[in-house]
Structures are given as structure tokens and as C-alpha cells.
Motif scaffolding. Structure first.
Motif, PDB file in Angstrom:
ATOM      1  N   TYR A 257       4.641   1.762 128.188  1.00  5.94           N
ATOM      2  CA  TYR A 257       4.771   3.074 128.819  1.00  5.94           C
ATOM      3  C   TYR A 257       3.922   3.093 130.083  1.00  5.94           C
ATOM      4  O   TYR A 257       2.701   3.127 130.018  1.00  5.94           O
ATOM      5  N   MET A 258       4.591   3.006 131.236  1.00  2.00           N
ATOM      6  CA  MET A 258       3.905   3.034 132.533  1.00  2.00           C
ATOM      7  C   MET A 258       2.835   1.947 132.641  1.00  2.00           C
ATOM      8  O   MET A 258       1.785   2.135 133.239  1.00  2.00           O
ATOM      9  N   GLY A 259       3.093   0.813 132.019  1.00  2.00           N
ATOM     10  CA  GLY A 259       2.145  -0.296 132.086  1.00  2.00           C
ATOM     11  C   GLY A 259       1.134  -0.330 130.956  1.00  2.00           C
ATOM     12  O   GLY A 259       0.364  -1.284 130.843  1.00  2.00           O
ATOM     13  N   VAL A 260       1.104   0.693 130.117  1.00  2.00           N
ATOM     14  CA  VAL A 260       0.207   0.716 128.959  1.00  2.00           C
ATOM     15  C   VAL A 260       0.991   0.239 127.738  1.00  2.00           C
ATOM     16  O   VAL A 260       2.008   0.830 127.383  1.00  2.00           O
ATOM     17  N   LYS A 261       0.520  -0.819 127.114  1.00  2.00           N
ATOM     18  CA  LYS A 261       1.213  -1.388 125.953  1.00  2.00           C
ATOM     19  C   LYS A 261       0.695  -0.757 124.666  1.00  2.00           C
ATOM     20  O   LYS A 261      -0.502  -0.852 124.367  1.00  2.00           O
ATOM     21  N   VAL A 262       1.600  -0.134 123.924  1.00  2.00           N
ATOM     22  CA  VAL A 262       1.240   0.563 122.691  1.00  2.00           C
ATOM     23  C   VAL A 262       1.805  -0.205 121.502  1.00  2.00           C
ATOM     24  O   VAL A 262       2.999  -0.531 121.481  1.00  2.00           O
ATOM     25  N   PRO A 263       0.978  -0.524 120.488  1.00  2.00           N
ATOM     26  CA  PRO A 263       1.488  -1.213 119.287  1.00  2.00           C
ATOM     27  C   PRO A 263       2.632  -0.430 118.651  1.00  2.00           C
ATOM     28  O   PRO A 263       2.549   0.790 118.496  1.00  2.00           O
ATOM     29  N   THR A 264       3.696  -1.160 118.279  1.00  2.87           N
ATOM     30  CA  THR A 264       4.915  -0.520 117.782  1.00  2.87           C
ATOM     31  C   THR A 264       5.321  -1.109 116.444  1.00  2.87           C
ATOM     32  O   THR A 264       5.273  -2.329 116.263  1.00  2.87           O
ATOM     33  N   ILE A 265       5.689  -0.232 115.506  1.00  5.78           N
ATOM     34  CA  ILE A 265       6.242  -0.702 114.242  1.00  5.78           C
ATOM     35  C   ILE A 265       7.509   0.095 113.929  1.00  5.78           C
ATOM     36  O   ILE A 265       7.732   1.175 114.478  1.00  5.78           O
ATOM     37  N   GLU A 266       8.322  -0.447 113.044  1.00  2.00           N
ATOM     38  CA  GLU A 266       9.552   0.232 112.620  1.00  2.00           C
ATOM     39  C   GLU A 266       9.423   0.630 111.156  1.00  2.00           C
ATOM     40  O   GLU A 266       8.981  -0.158 110.319  1.00  2.00           O
ATOM     41  N   ILE A 267       9.787   1.864 110.867  1.00  2.00           N
ATOM     42  CA  ILE A 267       9.828   2.342 109.479  1.00  2.00           C
ATOM     43  C   ILE A 267      11.234   2.850 109.201  1.00  2.00           C
ATOM     44  O   ILE A 267      11.745   3.718 109.909  1.00  2.00           O
ATOM     45  N   GLN A 268      11.845   2.282 108.144  1.00  2.00           N
ATOM     46  CA  GLN A 268      13.206   2.697 107.791  1.00  2.00           C
ATOM     47  C   GLN A 268      13.182   3.876 106.825  1.00  2.00           C
ATOM     48  O   GLN A 268      12.326   3.954 105.933  1.00  2.00           O
ATOM     49  N   LEU A 269      14.106   4.796 107.031  1.00  2.00           N
ATOM     50  CA  LEU A 269      14.166   6.007 106.225  1.00  2.00           C
ATOM     51  C   LEU A 269      15.203   5.870 105.115  1.00  2.00           C
ATOM     52  O   LEU A 269      16.284   5.331 105.318  1.00  2.00           O
ATOM     53  N   GLN A 270      14.834   6.391 103.954  1.00  2.00           N
ATOM     54  CA  GLN A 270      15.744   6.409 102.813  1.00  2.00           C
ATOM     55  C   GLN A 270      15.341   7.568 101.912  1.00  2.00           C
ATOM     56  O   GLN A 270      14.144   7.841 101.750  1.00  2.00           O
ATOM     57  N   PRO A 271      16.304   8.291 101.352  1.00  2.00           N
ATOM     58  CA  PRO A 271      15.965   9.390 100.448  1.00  2.00           C
ATOM     59  C   PRO A 271      14.999   8.941  99.368  1.00  2.00           C
ATOM     60  O   PRO A 271      15.201   7.915  98.717  1.00  2.00           O
ATOM     61  N   GLY A 272      13.925   9.689  99.209  1.00  2.00           N
ATOM     62  CA  GLY A 272      12.933   9.371  98.189  1.00  2.00           C
ATOM     63  C   GLY A 272      11.790   8.507  98.696  1.00  2.00           C
ATOM     64  O   GLY A 272      10.773   8.371  98.012  1.00  2.00           O
ATOM     65  N   ARG A 273      11.941   7.924  99.871  1.00  2.00           N
ATOM     66  CA  ARG A 273      10.877   7.079 100.408  1.00  2.00           C
ATOM     67  C   ARG A 273       9.805   7.957 101.052  1.00  2.00           C
ATOM     68  O   ARG A 273      10.101   8.869 101.833  1.00  2.00           O
ATOM     69  N   ASP A 274       8.548   7.678 100.752  1.00  2.00           N
ATOM     70  CA  ASP A 274       7.430   8.475 101.272  1.00  2.00           C
ATOM     71  C   ASP A 274       7.096   8.016 102.697  1.00  2.00           C
ATOM     72  O   ASP A 274       6.132   7.283 102.913  1.00  2.00           O
ATOM     73  N   VAL A 275       7.893   8.474 103.653  1.00  2.00           N
ATOM     74  CA  VAL A 275       7.714   8.047 105.038  1.00  2.00           C
ATOM     75  C   VAL A 275       6.398   8.559 105.599  1.00  2.00           C
ATOM     76  O   VAL A 275       5.690   7.837 106.309  1.00  2.00           O
ATOM     77  N   ALA A 276       6.043   9.805 105.279  1.00  2.00           N
ATOM     78  CA  ALA A 276       4.772  10.347 105.767  1.00  2.00           C
ATOM     79  C   ALA A 276       3.600   9.507 105.251  1.00  2.00           C
ATOM     80  O   ALA A 276       2.648   9.234 105.984  1.00  2.00           O
ATOM     81  N   GLY A 277       3.676   9.088 103.995  1.00  2.00           N
ATOM     82  CA  GLY A 277       2.628   8.241 103.438  1.00  2.00           C
ATOM     83  C   GLY A 277       2.554   6.901 104.136  1.00  2.00           C
ATOM     84  O   GLY A 277       1.461   6.352 104.360  1.00  2.00           O
ATOM     85  N   LEU A 278       3.714   6.342 104.497  1.00  2.00           N
ATOM     86  CA  LEU A 278       3.733   5.069 105.225  1.00  2.00           C
ATOM     87  C   LEU A 278       3.116   5.222 106.612  1.00  2.00           C
ATOM     88  O   LEU A 278       2.428   4.314 107.101  1.00  2.00           O
ATOM     89  N   ILE A 279       3.367   6.364 107.248  1.00  2.00           N
ATOM     90  CA  ILE A 279       2.779   6.611 108.569  1.00  2.00           C
ATOM     91  C   ILE A 279       1.261   6.735 108.452  1.00  2.00           C
ATOM     92  O   ILE A 279       0.515   6.203 109.279  1.00  2.00           O
ATOM     93  N   GLU A 280       0.795   7.419 107.417  1.00  2.06           N
ATOM     94  CA  GLU A 280      -0.652   7.508 107.184  1.00  2.06           C
ATOM     95  C   GLU A 280      -1.240   6.113 106.986  1.00  2.06           C
ATOM     96  O   GLU A 280      -2.305   5.785 107.536  1.00  2.06           O
ATOM     97  N   ALA A 281      -0.537   5.278 106.195  1.00  2.43           N
ATOM     98  CA  ALA A 281      -1.017   3.919 105.948  1.00  2.43           C
ATOM     99  C   ALA A 281      -1.046   3.103 107.234  1.00  2.43           C
ATOM    100  O   ALA A 281      -1.996   2.350 107.497  1.00  2.43           O
ATOM    101  N   ALA A 282      -0.003   3.262 108.067  1.00  2.00           N
ATOM    102  CA  ALA A 282       0.059   2.524 109.334  1.00  2.00           C
ATOM    103  C   ALA A 282      -1.077   2.938 110.263  1.00  2.00           C
ATOM    104  O   ALA A 282      -1.699   2.094 110.922  1.00  2.00           O
ATOM    105  N   ALA A 283      -1.369   4.251 110.319  1.00  2.00           N
ATOM    106  CA  ALA A 283      -2.449   4.743 111.174  1.00  2.00           C
ATOM    107  C   ALA A 283      -3.802   4.232 110.685  1.00  2.00           C
ATOM    108  O   ALA A 283      -4.631   3.767 111.480  1.00  2.00           O
ATOM    109  N   ASN A 284      -4.027   4.308 109.386  1.00  2.22           N
ATOM    110  CA  ASN A 284      -5.302   3.826 108.843  1.00  2.22           C
ATOM    111  C   ASN A 284      -5.452   2.324 109.008  1.00  2.22           C
ATOM    112  O   ASN A 284      -6.555   1.810 109.267  1.00  2.22           O
TER     113      ASN A 284
END
Length: 313
Positions: A257-284
Motif C-alpha cells: 500500500y503506497m510502498g508500505v508492505k503489510v503482512p497478509t494472510i487468507e482466512i476462508q469462511l465457512q458456516p460454523g467456523r470461528d472466523v473472529a477467533g481466527l482473526i484474534e489468533a492471527a493478531a496475537n
């Protein structure tokens, strides 16, 4: 991407400055995000005079001018106002500034004075920070920005994938919304990217089938944050069978982004999957990496140690 200019009037309003001289403040543009104290220029050195910067006059500069004779003062001030800087800001009081006001009026240069009892260095620190942020190159992207446990996270993905719904779940877990739908990114330095809203969508979160929510009205001030430094970029995608990466340590990927490199990951969505929890885990996990810790490295170290112990036996 765009870099912005601001007017002297913006400064007057932001810092509650008094105007001693100057008209048409909205026509006086500031194009540089740093300020200057013209000490050397007052004694005749103009080799590196940044004429396009705001000129700050503190107690040292004002005391020096007071000690000069009327004729010498006229020369010293005249040498500087001749370059027509965007404005002068005095931080040490206005006692005896009649002569300076006179020259600024003649040359059409705004002369401003601070009202708060802060030191010159303190005011310069505040002003520099304001200018850098306001004049930073910026761009807008479609997505959501949240602050997860103090870590700025961008949520991207196709329309309807569930970005806003995921943000709503995160808010319910005590995290904060920064922007929904339109995220404004500001480049503060080669390593620093700031995420914020575009004012129109401030505090709003749009949920399909529910409508527009004001998260502050519904959940209190703790649910919203004006801005955050972007540390992680998460791309939310639809579930694809057998497409998940199950390796112990994924290869690092980045989004530019404008020359600033930001770490990127992909999280796939599926009914019943705790996506918010995965995002918390990724941030931590990102935070732990900044502290020099890698779970994968520790795990492999344990395996290597276990193999070594078995060989010794």
C-alpha cells in the motif's frame, strides 16, 4: 493516492491560534509537513532556508529581535519576509511585536500566536505530528478496519463475503471498529500505514439483513476508535475444499500500500467456523512475532532436541 495541502485557516482552528496579522487565511497554502525556526536566517545565513515551511518564533528568536536596533531589526526581518513563507507562529508571547506585525501586514504574511502555555519545543512536536498526519499521501480501499487487542487489522474480500459481520462479532468480543466499507489509508512513513474512516461512515457499520448500525450508540465509546496503525492485512475468502494451508509455518506474504508492505494472510469462511477467533489468533501471533517468538521454531526445536536425546541413548 494523493498528498494533501492545508490552509493557514486550518491551523488557526486546530490549535486555537490568535491572528495578529493576515487576511485571506484560506488562500495561504501549507505544502510542507515540517516547520522551521529561522535562527540562522536572522543572523544572515540563507543557504538552506526552507521558505515553504511554517516559520516558528520562540523565546530565543523574539529576545534576539528585541535586542536589535530599529534599523538592524528592519534589515533582519525584511530579509526573511522577502521570501514570503506561508506564515509565522509566535510561541513566546506577543510583548513588543508591533514591529513584526507591521512587516507581516505589509507583505501579506499571516502572523499567529499560540494561546496555550506550552513551550516552543512542545508546540513544534504537536504541530509536526498534525502536519504529517494531515498531509500524508493517502488512498481509499474497500474493506473494514478494526483494532484487535491494540493491533490494527484490515479485513478485505469480495462484496458480501462477511467482512462487516465479522467486524460486528469482534466488537462483541471487546475489540473496536475503525472503518467500515471505505477505509482511508495514510502513509506516515516508509514503514507506517494509518487506517481511518472517511468521516461520512464514522461509527457506522452496515450489516446485511439488519441495516446500518451506529456502534457507539449501541455499544458505547469502547466499540469505536478513530484510527489505528495497520499491522495485518487479512483477506476473507469463500471456503474451498482442500485449499487450506496446513503447513507449520506459512511463507510470508505481503500487500503493498503506497510502498508500505503489510503482512497478509487468507482466512476462508465457512458456516460454523470461528472466523473472529481466527482473526484474534492471527493478531496475537503477529504480536508474538514482533517480540521475536515463533511457535513453529519452538516446535521444531523441541523435535530436534528429542531426536538428539534419542541418538544419545
Amino acid at each position: 493516492m494523493s498528498g494533501k495541502t492545508i490552509t493557514v485557516e486550518n491551523l488557526v482552528r486546530r490549535f486555537s491560534l490568535r491572528v495578529l496579522a493576515g487576511e485571506n487565511l484560506n488562500e495561504k497554502l501549507i505544502t510542507q509537513s515540517r516547520v522551521h525556526r529561522p535562527g540562522l536566517e536572522f543572523v544572515g545565513h540563507f543557504d538552506f532556508f526552507p521558505t515553504e515551511r511554517i516559520q516558528i518564533l520562540g523565546r530565543k528568536e523574539i529576545n534576539y529581535l528585541h535586542k536589535l536596533s530599529k534599523e538592524e531589526r528592519k534589515i533582519r526581518i525584511g530579509n526573511i519576509v522577502h521570501y514570503h513563507p506561508p506564515c509565522f507562529i509566535v510561541t513566546a508571547g506577543e510583548e513588543g511585536l508591533t514591529y513584526l506585525t507591521k512587516y507581516c501586514i505589509e507583505e501579506g504574511i499571516p502572523l499567529l500566536i499560540t494561546n496555550k502555555p506550552e513551550t516552543t519545543s512542545e508546540f513544534i512536536t504537536y504541530l509536526d505530528a498534525y502536519l504529517v498526519k494531515e498531509m500524508a499521501p493517502e488512498m481509499s480501499i474497500h474493506g473494514v478496519c478494526v483494532n484487535v487487542s491494540g493491533i490494527g487489522v484490515l479485513l478485505r474480500g469480495n462484496s458480501g463475503v462477511g467482512k462487516s459481520e465479522t467486524a460486528h462479532t469482534l466488537i462483541g468480543r471487546g475489540h473496536r471498529l475503525v472503518a467500515d466499507d471505505i477505509v482511508v489509508l495514510k502513509k506516515l512513513s516508509p514503514q507506517t500505514l494509518l487506517g481511518t474512516h472517511d468521516e461520512k461512515t464514522k461509527e457506522f457499520l452496515a450489516l446485511r439483513s439488519v441495516g446500518l448500525l451506529n456502534v457507539v450508540r449501541m455499544y458505547g465509546r469502547k466499540a469505536f476508535q478513530e484510527e489505528t496503525r495497520i499491522a495485518l492485512d487479512i483477506n476473507l475468502t469463500k471456503w474451498e475444499k482442500d485449499a487450506l494451508n496446513n503447513e507449520l509455518e506459512q511463507e510470508a506474504e505481503f500487500t503493498d500500500y503506497m510502498g508500505v508492505k503489510v503482512p497478509t494472510i487468507e482466512i476462508q469462511l465457512q458456516p460454523g467456523r470461528d472466523v473472529a477467533g481466527l482473526i484474534e489468533a492471527a493478531a496475537n501471533n503477529w504480536y508474538l512475532r514482533q517480540q521475536g517468538y515463533s511457535a513453529a521454531e519452538e516446535f521444531m526445536s523441541r523435535i530436534a532436541s528429542d531426536i538428539s536425546d534419542q541418538s544419545a541413548d
